[in-house]
Design a protein around this motif. Structure first.
Motif, PDB file in Angstrom:
ATOM      1  N   GLY A  50      -6.019  11.380   3.811  1.00  0.00           N
ATOM      2  CA  GLY A  50      -5.061  10.453   3.397  1.00  0.00           C
ATOM      3  C   GLY A  50      -5.437   9.318   2.203  1.00  0.00           C
ATOM      4  O   GLY A  50      -6.468   8.712   2.902  1.00  0.00           O
ATOM      5  N   THR A  51      -5.191   9.669   1.024  1.00  0.00           N
ATOM      6  CA  THR A  51      -5.628   8.743   0.135  1.00  0.00           C
ATOM      7  C   THR A  51      -4.489   7.627  -0.186  1.00  0.00           C
ATOM      8  O   THR A  51      -3.427   8.014  -0.762  1.00  0.00           O
ATOM      9  N   PHE A  52      -4.915   6.191  -0.412  1.00  0.00           N
ATOM     10  CA  PHE A  52      -3.939   5.242  -0.578  1.00  0.00           C
ATOM     11  C   PHE A  52      -4.478   4.292  -1.650  1.00  0.00           C
ATOM     12  O   PHE A  52      -5.713   4.120  -1.978  1.00  0.00           O
ATOM     13  N   VAL A  53      -3.385   3.585  -2.357  1.00  0.00           N
ATOM     14  CA  VAL A  53      -3.733   2.625  -3.052  1.00  0.00           C
ATOM     15  C   VAL A  53      -3.187   1.407  -3.005  1.00  0.00           C
ATOM     16  O   VAL A  53      -2.030   1.476  -2.276  1.00  0.00           O
ATOM     17  N   ALA A  54      -3.642   0.257  -3.248  1.00  0.00           N
ATOM     18  CA  ALA A  54      -2.840  -1.126  -2.889  1.00  0.00           C
ATOM     19  C   ALA A  54      -2.142  -1.501  -4.519  1.00  0.00           C
ATOM     20  O   ALA A  54      -2.959  -1.302  -5.428  1.00  0.00           O
ATOM     21  N   THR A  55      -0.892  -2.073  -4.307  1.00  0.00           N
ATOM     22  CA  THR A  55      -0.349  -2.378  -5.650  1.00  0.00           C
ATOM     23  C   THR A  55       0.057  -3.989  -5.554  1.00  0.00           C
ATOM     24  O   THR A  55       0.279  -4.455  -4.358  1.00  0.00           O
ATOM     25  N   VAL A  82       0.899  -1.175   0.066  1.00  0.00           N
ATOM     26  CA  VAL A  82      -0.063   0.111  -0.140  1.00  0.00           C
ATOM     27  C   VAL A  82       0.817   1.218  -0.331  1.00  0.00           C
ATOM     28  O   VAL A  82       1.843   1.393   0.905  1.00  0.00           O
ATOM     29  N   ARG A  83       0.475   2.192  -0.818  1.00  0.00           N
ATOM     30  CA  ARG A  83       1.486   3.426  -0.903  1.00  0.00           C
ATOM     31  C   ARG A  83       0.460   4.815  -1.124  1.00  0.00           C
ATOM     32  O   ARG A  83      -0.842   4.453  -1.405  1.00  0.00           O
ATOM     33  N   GLU A  84       0.775   5.807  -0.842  1.00  0.00           N
ATOM     34  CA  GLU A  84       0.045   6.891  -1.168  1.00  0.00           C
ATOM     35  C   GLU A  84      -0.204   7.146  -2.700  1.00  0.00           C
ATOM     36  O   GLU A  84       0.542   6.543  -3.546  1.00  0.00           O
ATOM     37  N   ALA A  85      -1.695   7.323  -2.784  1.00  0.00           N
ATOM     38  CA  ALA A  85      -2.096   7.716  -4.156  1.00  0.00           C
ATOM     39  C   ALA A  85      -1.531   8.733  -4.908  1.00  0.00           C
ATOM     40  O   ALA A  85      -1.032   9.773  -4.287  1.00  0.00           O
ATOM     41  N   ARG A  86      -1.288   8.660  -6.202  1.00  0.00           N
ATOM     42  CA  ARG A  86      -0.817   9.518  -7.088  1.00  0.00           C
ATOM     43  C   ARG A  86      -1.893   9.994  -8.182  1.00  0.00           C
ATOM     44  O   ARG A  86      -2.756   9.136  -8.539  1.00  0.00           O
ATOM     45  N   PRO A  87      -1.912  11.316  -8.699  1.00  0.00           N
ATOM     46  CA  PRO A  87      -2.795  11.518  -9.928  1.00  0.00           C
ATOM     47  C   PRO A  87      -2.837  10.631 -10.986  1.00  0.00           C
ATOM     48  O   PRO A  87      -3.708  10.228 -11.695  1.00  0.00           O
ATOM     49  N   TRP A  96      -9.138  13.415  -5.204  1.00  0.00           N
ATOM     50  CA  TRP A  96      -8.636  12.767  -3.689  1.00  0.00           C
ATOM     51  C   TRP A  96      -6.980  12.731  -3.873  1.00  0.00           C
ATOM     52  O   TRP A  96      -6.255  13.091  -3.315  1.00  0.00           O
ATOM     53  N   ALA A  97      -6.606  12.188  -5.101  1.00  0.00           N
ATOM     54  CA  ALA A  97      -5.124  11.846  -5.329  1.00  0.00           C
ATOM     55  C   ALA A  97      -4.443  13.176  -5.535  1.00  0.00           C
ATOM     56  O   ALA A  97      -3.037  13.128  -5.184  1.00  0.00           O
ATOM     57  N   ALA A  98      -4.938  14.190  -6.051  1.00  0.00           N
ATOM     58  CA  ALA A  98      -4.276  15.519  -6.223  1.00  0.00           C
ATOM     59  C   ALA A  98      -4.421  16.398  -4.864  1.00  0.00           C
ATOM     60  O   ALA A  98      -3.343  17.384  -4.840  1.00  0.00           O
ATOM     61  N   SER A  99      -4.813  15.997  -3.824  1.00  0.00           N
ATOM     62  CA  SER A  99      -4.976  16.820  -2.892  1.00  0.00           C
ATOM     63  C   SER A  99      -3.762  16.782  -1.948  1.00  0.00           C
ATOM     64  O   SER A  99      -3.304  15.576  -1.846  1.00  0.00           O
ATOM     65  N   ASP A 100      -3.518  17.917  -1.182  1.00  0.00           N
ATOM     66  CA  ASP A 100      -2.538  17.959  -0.263  1.00  0.00           C
ATOM     67  C   ASP A 100      -2.903  18.329   1.042  1.00  0.00           C
ATOM     68  O   ASP A 100      -2.056  18.681   1.954  1.00  0.00           O
ATOM     69  N   ASP A 101      -4.112  17.925   1.362  1.00  0.00           N
ATOM     70  CA  ASP A 101      -4.859  18.358   2.426  1.00  0.00           C
ATOM     71  C   ASP A 101      -4.176  17.519   3.638  1.00  0.00           C
ATOM     72  O   ASP A 101      -4.345  16.305   3.503  1.00  0.00           O
ATOM     73  N   PRO A 102      -3.519  17.817   4.603  1.00  0.00           N
ATOM     74  CA  PRO A 102      -3.057  17.182   5.644  1.00  0.00           C
ATOM     75  C   PRO A 102      -3.999  16.165   6.386  1.00  0.00           C
ATOM     76  O   PRO A 102      -3.710  15.198   7.315  1.00  0.00           O
ATOM     77  N   ASP A 103      -5.086  16.483   6.576  1.00  0.00           N
ATOM     78  CA  ASP A 103      -6.308  16.052   7.160  1.00  0.00           C
ATOM     79  C   ASP A 103      -7.236  14.732   6.430  1.00  0.00           C
ATOM     80  O   ASP A 103      -7.835  14.146   7.025  1.00  0.00           O
TER      81      ASP A 103
END
Length: 351
Positions: A59-64, A16-21, A50-57
């Motif tokens: 967190g969007t994640f994807v599984a790979t 699992v990692r942070e999502a990217r656009p 979601w993926a483009a947001s830098d809101d610290p509150d």
């Protein structure tokens, strides 16, 4: 070593990692038909944001997974490689190599102590690899890291697999609700309301006192739709009622003796439905004293929704015989099925 052990050793590991656009097309590929004919999935529409947001509150994640671990050969309308992206070294692949995006989830911090998990999806081509568990655990860890003591989610009552997955990773039943759907009507406020009147300037403290002693609060465990995060539930507070009153979003009905019911308009949304722009007035919670008070309150809501130029209205009510039957007795439609809220305790104690 046994054959079963060899197979276990060979099983690919979900990362699992942070999502990217750049993940948006891959996520859209496995979420376009999530619910079949029941209704459209909102994830393809919101995930790019979601993926483009830098809101610290949030967190969007994807599984790979490695690209050959998700086989779409038996899935209608899917092309080989439709979930493949170029790895950056944080997922299942080294930087520059392909990996398959096979799941997504978002966590949101709703208050200093409340987190919300939403939008969990798993590619059908990757089921059986523990993708859902890995995503859920990632969001729970993210929530703990931001100081949350609880994390909640919402699961459709008919989604048995989703409910089972939530229980398996530590979510327990919290509450259930249903949406009432009164039709906006500018003339509703003029109806005979059994001696009950809509208050022109509701007192938020009186509404808070009513809520504190209400069966609705008990059954909902104090929850209402969150004022900032769409379709998330958080603990309703006195301050939120005060803000709603100041913004003319607090509705209340009363007789000569006392307050008999209140509702809070949380937001008005606009999106395309069946090809037409549709405005929906959303009421985060409603509570009332009895069936007559329910009728007067629904009339107030119908008039308020019309004043907000809404085409539809949705009102969160507890999933109880009393609340649903009071709604039906006043000829207000309700959604066909309830929704369930689950809660995970992040402190190690009771949820």
């Amino acid at each position: 070593m046994s054959e079963a052990a060899d197979e276990a050793d060979a099983a690919p590991t979900v990362v699992v990692r942070e999502a990217r656009p750049a993940d948006a097309d891959a996520v859209a590929a496995f979420t376009r038909d999530t619910w079949g004919e029941r209704h459209e999935d909102y994830i393809p529409r919101v995930f790019p944001g979601w993926a483009a947001s830098d809101d610290p509150d949030r967190g969007t994640f994807v599984a790979t997974l490695p690209p050959d671990a998700a086989d779409v050969g038996d899935l209608d309308g899917r092309d080989a490689g439709d979930t493949h992206v170029t790895g950056d070294g944080d997922g299942a692949a080294d930087a520059g190599d392909p990996e398959a995006v096979v799941g997504c989830i978002q966590g949101a911090l709703l208050s200093e102590w409340e987190a919300w998990g939403q939008g969990i999806r798993v590619d059908p081509a990757a089921r059986g690899h523990g993708v859902g568990t890995a995503l859920s655990e990632a969001v729970l860890d993210w929530a703990r890291g931001r100081g949350a003591t609880v994390c909640r989610n919402m699961v459709f009552s008919w989604n048995v697999m989703g409910l089972g997955q939530s229980r398996a990773v530590g979510f327990d039943p919290a509450t259930e609700f249903r949406f009432a759907e009164p039709a906006p009507d500018p003339d509703a406020i003029d109806r005979d309301a059994a001696g009950l009147d809509r208050l022109p300037d509701p007192d938020p403290n009186a509404a808070w006192a009513f809520w504190s002693d209400s069966a609705a609060r008990d059954r909902l465990r104090g929850l209402a739709l969150d004022p900032d995060e769409s379709w998330a539930c958080s603990r309703l507070t006195r301050d939120e009622l005060a803000t709603a009153a100041a913004e003319d979003r607090l509705l209340a009905v009363a007789d000569a003796d006392a307050l008999a019911g209140f509702a809070v308009r949380t937001r008005v949304t606009e999106r395309e439905v069946d090809g037409e722009p549709t405005r929906t007035a959303v009421y985060g919670v409603a509570a009332w004293r009895d069936v007559d008070a329910a009728g007067a309150l629904y009339d107030a809501i119908a008039a308020d929704a019309a004043a907000a130029d809404a085409d539809r209205a949705r009102v969160l009510i507890p999933e109880t015989v009393e609340h649903v039957s009071d709604t039906g007795a006043n000829r207000v439609p309700v959604a066909a099925e309830p929704d369930f809220v689950m809660c995970a305790d992040l402190t190690g104690g009771d949820g």
